[in-house]
Design an enzyme around this catalytic site. Structure first.
Site, PDB file in Angstrom:
ATOM      1  N   ILE A 161       1.060   0.420  -7.980  1.00 48.23           N
ATOM      2  CA  ILE A 161       0.116   0.132  -6.903  1.00 48.23           C
ATOM      3  C   ILE A 161       0.704   0.442  -5.522  1.00 48.23           C
ATOM      4  O   ILE A 161      -0.013   0.486  -4.531  1.00 48.23           O
ATOM      5  CB  ILE A 161      -0.350  -1.340  -7.000  1.00 48.23           C
ATOM      6  CG1 ILE A 161      -0.945  -1.623  -8.385  1.00 48.23           C
ATOM      7  CG2 ILE A 161      -1.372  -1.681  -5.943  1.00 48.23           C
ATOM      8  CD1 ILE A 161      -2.089  -0.718  -8.787  1.00 48.23           C
ATOM      9  N   ASP A 195      -5.863   0.978   0.305  1.00 43.23           N
ATOM     10  CA  ASP A 195      -5.988  -0.357  -0.287  1.00 43.23           C
ATOM     11  C   ASP A 195      -7.058  -1.179   0.422  1.00 43.23           C
ATOM     12  O   ASP A 195      -7.082  -1.247   1.651  1.00 43.23           O
ATOM     13  CB  ASP A 195      -4.653  -1.113  -0.165  1.00 43.23           C
ATOM     14  CG  ASP A 195      -3.572  -0.511  -1.056  1.00 43.23           C
ATOM     15  OD1 ASP A 195      -3.909  -0.004  -2.133  1.00 43.23           O
ATOM     16  OD2 ASP A 195      -2.392  -0.575  -0.656  1.00 43.23           O
ATOM     17  N   HIS A 254       2.035 -11.330 -11.083  1.00 49.94           N
ATOM     18  CA  HIS A 254       2.272 -12.596 -10.387  1.00 49.94           C
ATOM     19  C   HIS A 254       3.288 -13.462 -11.109  1.00 49.94           C
ATOM     20  O   HIS A 254       3.622 -14.550 -10.663  1.00 49.94           O
ATOM     21  CB  HIS A 254       0.955 -13.343 -10.200  1.00 49.94           C
ATOM     22  CG  HIS A 254      -0.043 -12.518  -9.432  1.00 49.94           C
ATOM     23  ND1 HIS A 254      -0.953 -11.699 -10.071  1.00 49.94           N
ATOM     24  CD2 HIS A 254      -0.223 -12.337  -8.113  1.00 49.94           C
ATOM     25  CE1 HIS A 254      -1.666 -11.070  -9.145  1.00 49.94           C
ATOM     26  NE2 HIS A 254      -1.252 -11.434  -7.955  1.00 49.94           N
TER      27      HIS A 254
HETATM   28  N1  GLN Z   1      -0.066  -1.089  -1.825  1.00 52.97           N
HETATM   29  C1  GLN Z   1       0.150  -2.486  -1.701  1.00 52.97           C
HETATM   30  C2  GLN Z   1       1.348  -2.893  -2.522  1.00 52.97           C
HETATM   31  O1  GLN Z   1       1.582  -2.300  -3.538  1.00 52.97           O
HETATM   32  C3  GLN Z   1      -1.050  -3.257  -2.178  1.00 52.97           C
HETATM   33  C4  GLN Z   1      -0.841  -4.731  -2.061  1.00 52.97           C
HETATM   34  C5  GLN Z   1      -2.071  -5.556  -2.303  1.00 52.97           C
HETATM   35  O2  GLN Z   1      -3.039  -5.110  -2.850  1.00 52.97           O
HETATM   36  N2  GLN Z   1      -2.049  -6.806  -1.899  1.00 52.97           N
HETATM   37  O3  GLN Z   1       2.046  -3.833  -2.181  1.00 52.97           O
HETATM   38 ZN    ZN Z   2      -3.278  -5.969  -5.062  1.00 50.87          ZN
END
Ligand code: GLN
Ligand code: ZN
Length: 763
Positions: A439, A607, A702
């Protein structure tokens, strides 16, 4: 005679004393008594600050060691069995186990946490069910009142009301009607009222913000019967039902008929309530708490406008006893601008944090009581600030304005359909089935944080810091190559925070040094201030994206934060609609997207972690919000050629209500949280005919747990049994920033192995 009051004050302490004490307590460095002493001294300071500012009725029990909803669960003895509490006063260990879980021998997960209405404050969600039982199990409100009594203050005990408590709770079984528990919960609330009354409480305020969300008839009936009973337990204490975050016009006539002594309204976000007061009047002799100073934003009050609003309220409710207050608890704003010496004078002069708001409230109460002349100097000063700030060149950029007004539908349209783009992108990118990616962020190891601190403190040079970041990026790219991930990221080592990082490089933003606001427990954030027109003076991420791309043959995603998320996690100027500010941010980020494409970046992720939380509380306002939020995202994403692949990411899974909007974003690929939602969500993607790329998170980031390969493989098999295998991406469910390196590497290794396994099954 109008009195001044507030519903709550920040708990964190002027120097974040509470955070420090909590963390020391959790790590065993101080005792419970030390922690309580720090808490008591914060409360004492808060109390004297309010009294010195001229607040007549001060809130008590608004303080919390962690969260006021958790406090309410504890007050009511609603402690889930797994925490092993056996009755009596709930002890601190149990309290913090509920809040944060417990590791070691008796390891146990924390209770669920979620956002408090549409704020960025998170509360611990009460667990409810047909077998829930309730018993008075904490002395906190009584102790808090006693403290204020010793100090000789006129106090208002603030409690979460029973309707809001129950309706914010969660039952295992969705069909369980939580209001069924009212009869079980009310005896405890009655006991609390009776005890406070006997103790000499003058005011008891029940916060019922759930009432602003558009509640049904059954809820209004439950409300009336609950408060009829509570009122009977108060021989002399006056009971107030307080609402905030929006209006209550839809239930106003029934609400003000509830036999209590007063009602609180939010006139900042809930202006419609004023019309209801005009139409139906207000019961004679009762208290009307008028929230006219914004408890959720940081700009100075326009005192003349507020005074005239108060006079209007008074004219519609001539026999009311008016209390002047903030629209909400001041929990949502920082403590004071006094320490923000580095802010430039213009911007600083427009700001009012909690302490400055106290003064505004006291001033307005005096103005309402004694007339305009009594606060002539304050009004004149406020007029001057308003005039200056409205006309300031710092706020207005003709170029930005011209650009926003020149936006056309074509600017929010990529030209080709998603399906046509997908074909072009497939040829260009040549990715395997089930492409693997992450991500964006990789673990922010202590070494990285330490280096950033050294740079911020001027201990190392720009060159040294950048060389360090480059090394971090090399390491992260090498790791991903080694793991065999298909679409790489640079790891975001240069970012302190996904909004702050961009805000610091955009015009129109300012940052505080000490402007902390509680997000949850001991976690505080310092939201950026958007005071002026937003634009991007120069590229922000191109340097890092191109460096990372130069290290690999594989595509490296450019990584940006979207306009709606930047908006929703900032304090936003209130002299124009939020949608207008959002469009400005959208154009600024669009410039960055275009520059990334020019620099040879083939995939760009935008995002939108906070798009959903900006949804208005009342459903009737959703569509308007979604329209401009989607438009803003599309403007950001539509400056590039069809072959450039736009990704987006959202860290939640409650898409049911906003599915169409998600699809309308028209992102080529969306990664979402799914690790805890099973197939249901994927089925809705299929049933809605979603035809773009989807990366349902295959494991939960998490938790430090490393998901076994077989578990991920099984998860993937299920995913492709619902979605078309050609549209599925493989990724964790959010960024890896908060994880540790070893567990991250192990989890990603399993993710790639599971993908290879499933790919080979498909053949
Ligand atoms: N690109 C961000 C990360 O990887 C996305 C974080 C998020 O969605 N809170 O930290
Ligand atoms: Zn996220």
């Amino acid at each position: 005679m109008a009195l001044s009051t507030i519903s709550g004050y920040p708990r964190i302490g002027g120097n974040r004393e509470l955070k420090k004490a909590l963390e020391q307590f959790w790590s065993g460095k101080i005792t419970a008594a030390d922690l309580q002493a720090t808490a008591a001294s914060i409360r004492a300071t808060n109390l004297s600050t309010q009294r010195n500012a001229g607040i007549d009725i001060v809130p008590v029990n608004d303080f919390s060691l962690y969260d006021h909803m958790l406090d309410t669960s504890v007050l009511l003895g609603n402690v889930p069995a797994r925490y092993g509490w056996s009755g009596g006063e709930v002890d601190l260990d149990t309290y913090f186990a509920m809040a944060r879980g417990r590791t070691g021998d008796h390891d146990i997960a924390a209770m669920e946490m979620t956002k408090w209405f549409d704020t960025n404050y998170h509360y611990i969600v009460p667990e409810l069910g047909p077998k829930s039982t309730f018993n008075l199990s904490s002395s906190k409100p009584f102790d808090a009142l006693a403290e204020a009594q010793v100090a000789g203050a006129e106090a208002k005990v603030v409690l979460v009301g029973p309707i809001t408590y129950l309706l914010l709770g969660k039952a295992d079984d969705d069909s369980f009607d939580r209001l069924n528990l009212l009869d079980a919960i009310l005896p405890v609330y009655e006991e609390v009222v009776a005890k406070l009354d006997a103790q000499g409480a003058q005011w008891i305020q029940f916060d019922e913000p759930i009432l602003v969300t558009g509640v049904d008839e059954a809820t209004v009936i439950a409300l009336t019967s609950a408060y009829t009973r509570l009122k009977e337990k108060a021989a002399s204490a006056k009971i107030i039902i307080s609402t905030y975050f929006d209006h209550v016009a839809d239930i106003y006539p029934q609400l003000v008929n509830v036999p209590v002594d007063g009602f609180g309204f939010d006139f900042v976000r809930g202006g419609e309530t004023l019309n209801a007061i005009q139409q139906y009047g207000f019961p004679a002799g009762k208290t009307l708490v008028a929230g006219v100073v914004d408890g959720r934003n940081v700009w100075k009050n326009d005192l003349r406008t507020s005074l005239s609003l108060l006079q209007t309220i008074e004219s519609f409710a001539p026999e009311a006893k008016i209390h002047v207050g903030a629209s909400t608890s001041l929990l949502h704003v920082p403590i004071t601008i006094a320490r923000e010496t580095h802010l430039d004078d213009d911007v600083k002069n427009w700001l009012a944090f909690a302490n400055e708001k106290l003064t505004e409230i006291a001033t307005l109460a005096k103005g309402l009581t004694d007339g305009e002349d009594a606060i002539a100097a304050e009004l004149a000063e406020s007029d001057a600030v308003q005039a200056l700030s409205r006309a300031s060149e710092r706020r207005f950029s003709p170029a930005v304005r011209a650009r926003v007004s020149a936006i056309t539908p074509a600017d929010a349209d990529r030209g080709l359909t998603a399906a046509d783009r997908a074909e072009i992108q497939a040829t260009k990118l040549n990715l395997p089935l089930l492409p693997t990616t992450t991500i964006g962020s990789f673990p922010q190891v202590p070494e990285l944080r330490a280096e950033r601190r050294r740079f911020d403190n001027g201990e190392i040079s720009q060159e040294e810091y950048e060389a360090f970041l480059e090394q971090q990026i090399r390491d992260v790219i090498a790791l991903q190559e080694d793991l065999g991930i298909d679409v790489l990221v640079h790891g975001e080592p240069e970012r302190n925070d996904m909004v702050q990082y961009f805000g610091e490089q955009l015009d129109g933003f300012a940052f505080t040094r000490y402007g902390w606001v509680q997000s949850y427990g001991s976690r505080y954030v310092r939201p950026p201030l958007i005071f002026g027109d937003v634009s991007r003076p120069q590229p922000m991420t191109v340097r890092w994206a191109t460096f990372a791309q130069s290290l690999s043959e594989k595509p490296v995603k450019g990584m940006l934060t979207g306009p709606v998320t930047i908006l929703n996690w900032s304090f936003v100027r209130d002299d124009q609609p939020r949608s207008e500010t959002c469009l400005q941010i959208a154009l600024a980020i669009r410039d960055e997207v275009v520059d990334l494409e020019k620099a040879g970046i083939a995939m760009i992720q935008i995002d939108e972690a906070a798009l959903r939380e900006g949804l208005p509380l009342r459903r009737e306002n959703w569509q308007h919000y979604l329209d401009w939020a989607v438009q803003s995202f599309r403007i950001t994403a539509s400056g590039v050629k069809p072959e450039t692949q736009i990704h987006t990411h959202m860290c939640y899974s409650e898409f049911g209500d906003i599915f169409q909007a998600i699809s309308d974003l028209d992102a080529d690929v969306i990664s979402i949280e799914n690790a805890r939602s099973g197939l249901e969500l994927l089925e809705s993607f299929r049933n809605e005919g979603y035809d773009k790329g989807v990366g349902p998170g295959v494991y939960d980031i998490h938790s430090p747990r490393v998901p076994p390969q077989e578990e991920i493989a099984e998860n993937l098999r299920q995913t492709i049994s619902v979605l078309d295998v050609k549209q599925v991406w493989v990724n964790p469910d959010c960024g890896l920033k908060t994880r540790k390196s070893p567990e991250t590497t192990a989890a990603l290794r399993n993710m790639v192995a599971a993908t290879l396994e499933v790919r080979s099954e498909i053949g």
